[in-house]
Motif scaffolding. Structure first.
Motif, PDB file in Angstrom:
ATOM      1  N   GLU A  34     -20.529 -29.939  -1.230  1.00  0.00           N
ATOM      2  CA  GLU A  34     -20.272 -29.998  -2.668  1.00  0.00           C
ATOM      3  C   GLU A  34     -21.111 -28.959  -3.402  1.00  0.00           C
ATOM      4  N   TRP A  36     -19.806 -25.466  -2.749  1.00  0.00           N
ATOM      5  CA  TRP A  36     -18.629 -25.188  -3.570  1.00  0.00           C
ATOM      6  C   TRP A  36     -19.005 -24.984  -5.035  1.00  0.00           C
ATOM      7  N   VAL A  93     -14.506 -30.901  -6.952  1.00  0.00           N
ATOM      8  CA  VAL A  93     -15.546 -30.459  -6.020  1.00  0.00           C
ATOM      9  C   VAL A  93     -15.504 -31.293  -4.736  1.00  0.00           C
ATOM     10  N   LEU A 132     -12.548 -30.081  -2.637  1.00  0.00           N
ATOM     11  CA  LEU A 132     -12.840 -28.789  -2.014  1.00  0.00           C
ATOM     12  C   LEU A 132     -13.811 -28.943  -0.845  1.00  0.00           C
ATOM     13  N   ALA A 133     -14.767 -29.847  -0.989  1.00  0.00           N
ATOM     14  CA  ALA A 133     -15.810 -30.032   0.024  1.00  0.00           C
ATOM     15  C   ALA A 133     -15.376 -30.950   1.162  1.00  0.00           C
ATOM     16  N   ILE A 179     -14.099 -19.640   4.586  1.00  0.00           N
ATOM     17  CA  ILE A 179     -13.478 -20.150   3.365  1.00  0.00           C
ATOM     18  C   ILE A 179     -12.691 -19.018   2.716  1.00  0.00           C
ATOM     19  N   ALA A 220     -10.416 -18.500  -0.575  1.00  0.00           N
ATOM     20  CA  ALA A 220     -10.098 -19.198  -1.818  1.00  0.00           C
ATOM     21  C   ALA A 220      -9.714 -18.217  -2.909  1.00  0.00           C
TER      22      ALA A 220
END
Length: 184
Positions: free
Chosen positions: A38, A41, A142, A145-146, A153, A155
């Motif tokens: 988290e 990110w 978050v 995403l985590a 990664i 993105a």
């Protein structure tokens, strides 16, 4: 023996639509053994949010006083300091006071943490900390995403009018970027 940091390869495309900024970077980001996905990110989102030429990740949790992201001018002075998570108001006040002319920003881990920061800074009379650019990520975004511990990664993050649009790992997500007074 201390655990080593985990190295993440980040290929990031980003756009700040309101500011006409588009970019693409490939980075190697070390994640401290005690750092969560988290928080990693949050650092990636903060990079897209506050991007400027020369922006780099700081040393991370191994140096708690160092900013999470910073951009330096050619003469070595800092042009931008960005912190993530839940820094205390005194730390942000020091950042503002010790770095004249630098943009100081914080991306909090949640709107609740942003509100707590604002209340604490007001109570302590830390007016300069309140003048930093303060925003909070949506915790559900978050967390999502985590949810995968990918070492690579890829993105794409687009920011339009304080709203985040993220495409990562085959998932398309969006959420508001909460600001003071709108974080309810």
């Amino acid at each position: 023996m201390a655990l080593p940091s985990t190295l993440h390869h980040v290929d990031l495309r980003f756009s700040q639509a309101d500011h006409g900024i588009d970019g693409e970077v490939s980075l190697k980001v070390a994640r401290h053994p005690s750092e969560t996905m988290e928080r990693l990110w949050l650092r990636i989102l903060a990079l897209a949010w506050k991007w400027r030429e020369g922006m780099t990740f700081g040393p991370g949790l191994c140096e708690p006083d160092a900013p999470d992201l910073a951009a330096a001018l050619p003469d070595g002075r800092l042009a931008a300091i960005v912190r993530v998570g839940k820094p205390d108001p005194q730390r942000i006040e020091r950042d503002v006071n010790q770095n004249a002319g630098a943009e100081v920003a914080v991306l909090f881990e949640s709107p609740r943490r942003l509100d707590a920061f604002l209340a604490e800074a007001r109570e302590a009379g830390l007016e300069r900390a309140l003048g930093a650019d303060l925003a909070a990520a949506d915790p559900a975004l978050v967390r999502e995403l985590a949810s995968r511990e990918d070492r690579r990664i890829r993105a794409s993050i687009t920011i339009v009018a304080d709203h985040l649009y993220v495409d990562a790992g085959g998932r398309t997500l969006d959420a508001p970027l909460h600001r003071a007074g709108s974080s309810g």
